[in-house]
Design a protein around this motif. Structure first.
Motif, PDB file in Angstrom:
ATOM      1  N   LYS A  39       0.829  -1.215   0.000  1.00  0.00           N
ATOM      2  CA  LYS A  39       0.000   0.000   0.000  1.00  0.00           C
ATOM      3  C   LYS A  39       0.867   1.270   0.000  1.00  0.00           C
ATOM      4  O   LYS A  39       0.690   2.149  -0.844  1.00  0.00           O
ATOM      5  CB  LYS A  39      -0.925  -0.002   1.237  1.00  0.00           C
ATOM      6  CG  LYS A  39      -1.780  -1.250   1.332  1.00  0.00           C
ATOM      7  CD  LYS A  39      -2.666  -1.244   2.553  1.00  0.00           C
ATOM      8  CE  LYS A  39      -1.956  -1.321   3.880  1.00  0.00           C
ATOM      9  NZ  LYS A  39      -1.327  -2.606   4.185  1.00  0.00           N
ATOM     10  N   THR A  40       1.806   1.329   0.929  1.00  0.00           N
ATOM     11  CA  THR A  40       2.665   2.513   1.009  1.00  0.00           C
ATOM     12  C   THR A  40       3.516   2.634  -0.244  1.00  0.00           C
ATOM     13  O   THR A  40       3.830   3.740  -0.703  1.00  0.00           O
ATOM     14  CB  THR A  40       3.558   2.432   2.265  1.00  0.00           C
ATOM     15  OG1 THR A  40       2.712   2.306   3.394  1.00  0.00           O
ATOM     16  CG2 THR A  40       4.428   3.652   2.419  1.00  0.00           C
ATOM     17  N   THR A  41       3.870   1.504  -0.817  1.00  0.00           N
ATOM     18  CA  THR A  41       4.685   1.532  -2.031  1.00  0.00           C
ATOM     19  C   THR A  41       3.924   2.250  -3.146  1.00  0.00           C
ATOM     20  O   THR A  41       4.499   3.055  -3.885  1.00  0.00           O
ATOM     21  CB  THR A  41       5.045   0.091  -2.455  1.00  0.00           C
ATOM     22  OG1 THR A  41       5.641  -0.559  -1.342  1.00  0.00           O
ATOM     23  CG2 THR A  41       5.994   0.084  -3.628  1.00  0.00           C
TER      24      THR A  41
END
Ligand SMILES: Nc1ncnc2c1ncn2[C@@H]1O[C@H](COP(=O)(O)OP(=O)(O)OP(=O)(O)O)[C@@H](O)[C@H]1O
Length: 604
Positions: free
Chosen positions: A400-402
């Motif tokens: 997700k953060t990627t």
């Protein structure tokens, strides 16, 4: 019992800093290039001052020996003697002024160069990409900007001009000695190898010992820092004894290194005295012999004794300059390594302007790896229409953060495209791109300064009224008013006086004020209690209005109203749809929602 190997690993502070590197001409020239801006200002001034003071120093022994002794005193010409005394006093005055001026200008020169170098390094580092910071600790970067730059100060302050002065002085002395008396010159110069040995070999050995002390000291500092920072964890796991044993070990290493260094240091002064004694013995023995044979006059002998005293300084400093150079080689190599580092996310020249961005986001077959061994994203494709709110959910480490990082272009994709309004982000002007994307992350960084300054961070020209309005809109005003000085309360770096939730609210206000077209909320509501969450849910609606938003959340209640929810699993999209669609699907999302409700039921 714990093995000592395991213990060492727990407190591992690498001593990878090489203090000296072999001499390298190319690197020296690159370093000297930093003097270029001062070629027409400080450097000529320093050289003139240096030339005057050197000439005076070289002339005075001749005036005293040859003229005062041999002419005025031997010839009983007292008026000449008075003139010579006056001249000597004048010359000493001149030497005083020129020396003072030389030291002042060379110090300035050194400071200017260090200032320029540090500024350049910091500027360069600021623009380096996330990949660079992923692989380095903040401490190691700090060391380069502070210590490595500092360690070159000596070279630029004393090295360049003083080396020139010492070389000129030495050549001057040799020439004068040989003109005055070649045999006595040869005899006296026999002491040079001894001086050379002391000023290079012995001195280097002493210096290395002190460096070892400094390295041990920095290890001690690192451990102390970690111990104090982590004292709460240490105490809660009752690890004080382990800590103490390790600290004692490092402390003893530091003590032993210091003992060795001071032992060597103690040898230095006696050796210097010895070389002076040997020189004087040769001068007296051979000088008196030559006077007896009438080969030299008394004045020459006196001049020689003056010059003998002048050897030590230049030779010793030249030996030191060489050592300084070796240290500068190592430090400059580390500095140049950073300066040569190119951002892995380069800004394209004449990139497409994004001033009037609408805010559609496209991922087209996006693959991404942080390192070669595994893929964080494995071919992601989606289209977010402008103004919609999308949520990314999935297990920890699912990517997700990627995805958020790729939208802000903190990294470039390994394959595929990320596009804003149909334009590949790699073709967009990086500054404008980042200005269009606002990110609120869980670990909000609070800078030292006032609350007001911290909210204003994303829009430095915002008025106080705008700041307060943003804080009110987001529901942060209430807690800020309760602080001792309200909006003007000083928060230290990292904002220790604020709770995690309060810091979060601060970053919401910061994002609202900067008014980005695309907004990413990465776990942004995770640390906010449910009551406050209700307040900011309303505020969030306002924050999301008219923007394309991506919300990353583990707490699924916060994303129910999203236009689309993307469920990720190990870098792949598993499901996509709105809340109702995904619930009807009874797939992964359904399971996630169910497990959260069950967990909550269990609590209540
Ligand atoms: N800077 C990095 N260097 C190397 N690998 C990384 C880096 N950041 C993340 N990873 C790895 O990439 C994968 C995806 O991480 P990512 O941060 O995108 O997960 P996430 O879904 O946001 O997780 P979480 O819910 O815990 O925040 C993980 O396996 C993680 O270990």
């Amino acid at each position: 019992m714990m093995k000592s190997g395991t213990k060492k690993e727990r407190f591992f502070y690498p001593e990878d800093r090489v203090i000296e590197k072999p001499f390298n001409w190319k690197q020296l020239l690159r370093l000297l290039n930093y003097l270029r801006p001062y070629l027409k200002t400080l450097i000529p001034k320093a050289i003139v001052a240096m030339a005057v003071s050197t000439a005076v120093r070289l002339i005075i022994p001749i005036i005293i020996g040859v003229y005062a002794f041999d002419r005025a005193i031997s010839g009983k010409n007292y008026s000449l003697l008075y003139w010579l005394v006056a001249l000597t006093a004048l010359l000493y005055g001149l030497s005083f002024v020129s020396n003072w001026y030389r030291i002042r200008t060379t110090n300035q020169l050194g400071q200017f160069v260090i200032h320029d170098l540090r500024e350049r390094l910091f500027n360069h580092i600021q623009y380096l990409s996330h990949r660079f910071f992923d692989s380095r600790s903040a401490g190691s970067i700090l060391v380069r900007v502070i210590n490595d730059v500092n360690s070159m100060q000596d070279l630029f302050t004393n090295g360049v001009i003083n080396t020139l002065m010492d070389v000129v002085t030495l050549i001057g002395i040799f020439v004068i000695l040989f003109v005055l008396s070649p045999p006595l010159a040869v005899a006296v110069l026999l002491v040079i190898p001894l001086i050379f040995f002391i000023s290079t070999k012995l001195r280097r050995s002493i210096r290395r010992s002190w460096q070892k002390v400094r390295m041990k000291m920095s290890k001690l500092n690192s451990h102390l820092n970690e111990s104090i920072q982590g004292i709460r964890v240490t105490q809660s796991f009752t690890q004080e004894r382990e800590n103490r044993a390790y600290f004692n070990g490092v402390n003893t290493e530091n003590f032993l290194a210091w003992q060795e260094a001071s032992k060597k240091n103690a040898m230095f002064r006696p050796f210097v005295d010895l070389s002076n004694a040997v020189g004087s013995a040769i001068l007296i023995w051979f000088g008196v012999f030559l006077i007896h044979r009438n080969s030299i006059e008394m004045g020459t002998f006196v001049s020689f004794s003056f010059y003998l005293g002048m050897f030590w300084g230049p030779i010793s400093r030249l030996g030191q300059v060489y050592n300084q150079l070796l240290v500068a080689m190592a430090s400059s190599e580390r500095i140049f390594e950073f300066l040569d580092e190119q951002p892995s996310v380069p800004n394209k020249k004449n990139g497409v302007s994004m001033k009037n961005i609408r805010g559609t986001i496209d991922f087209d077959g996006v693959e991404f790896s942080y390192d070669a061994s595994r893929k964080a994203l494995k071919g992601i494709t989606f289209h977010i229409p402008a103004g919609e709110t999308w949520a990314l959910v999935g297990h920890t480490g699912s990517g997700k953060t990627t995805i958020a990082n790729l939208i802000s272009r903190f990294y470039d994709v390994t394959a595929g495209h990320v596009c804003f309004d149909g334009v590949d982000v790699r073709n967009i002007d990086l500054r404008e791109l980042r200005a269009s994307v606002g990110t609120v992350i869980q670990e909000t960084y609070v800078f030292s300064g006032t609350i007001m300054d911290n909210i204003r961070f994303g829009k430095p020209d915002a008025s106080d009224g705008e700041v307060i309005q943003a804080a009110k809109a987001i529901g942060a005003d209430a807690f800020i008013q309760r602080l001792p000085d309200g909006y003007l309360t000083e928060v230290e770096e990292r904002g220790n006086i604020l709770s995690v939730g309060e810091r979060q609210l601060l970053s919401f206000a910061r994002a609202l004020l900067s008014n980005p077209k695309i907004l990413i909320l990465d776990e942004a509501t995770a640390s906010i209690d449910t009551e406050t969450e209700a307040v900011i849910q309303t505020a969030l609606k306002q924050l999301l209005e008219g923007r394309t938003s991506i919300i990353i959340a583990h707490r699924l209640s916060t994303i129910r109203d999203s236009d689309q929810i993307v469920v990720l699993n190990e870098g792949d999209i598993m499901e996509k749809g709105n809340h109702q669609e995904l619930m009807n699907l009874k797939g992964r999302y359904f399971d996630l929602v169910l497990s959260q409700y069950n967990a909550l039921d269990g609590v209540s």
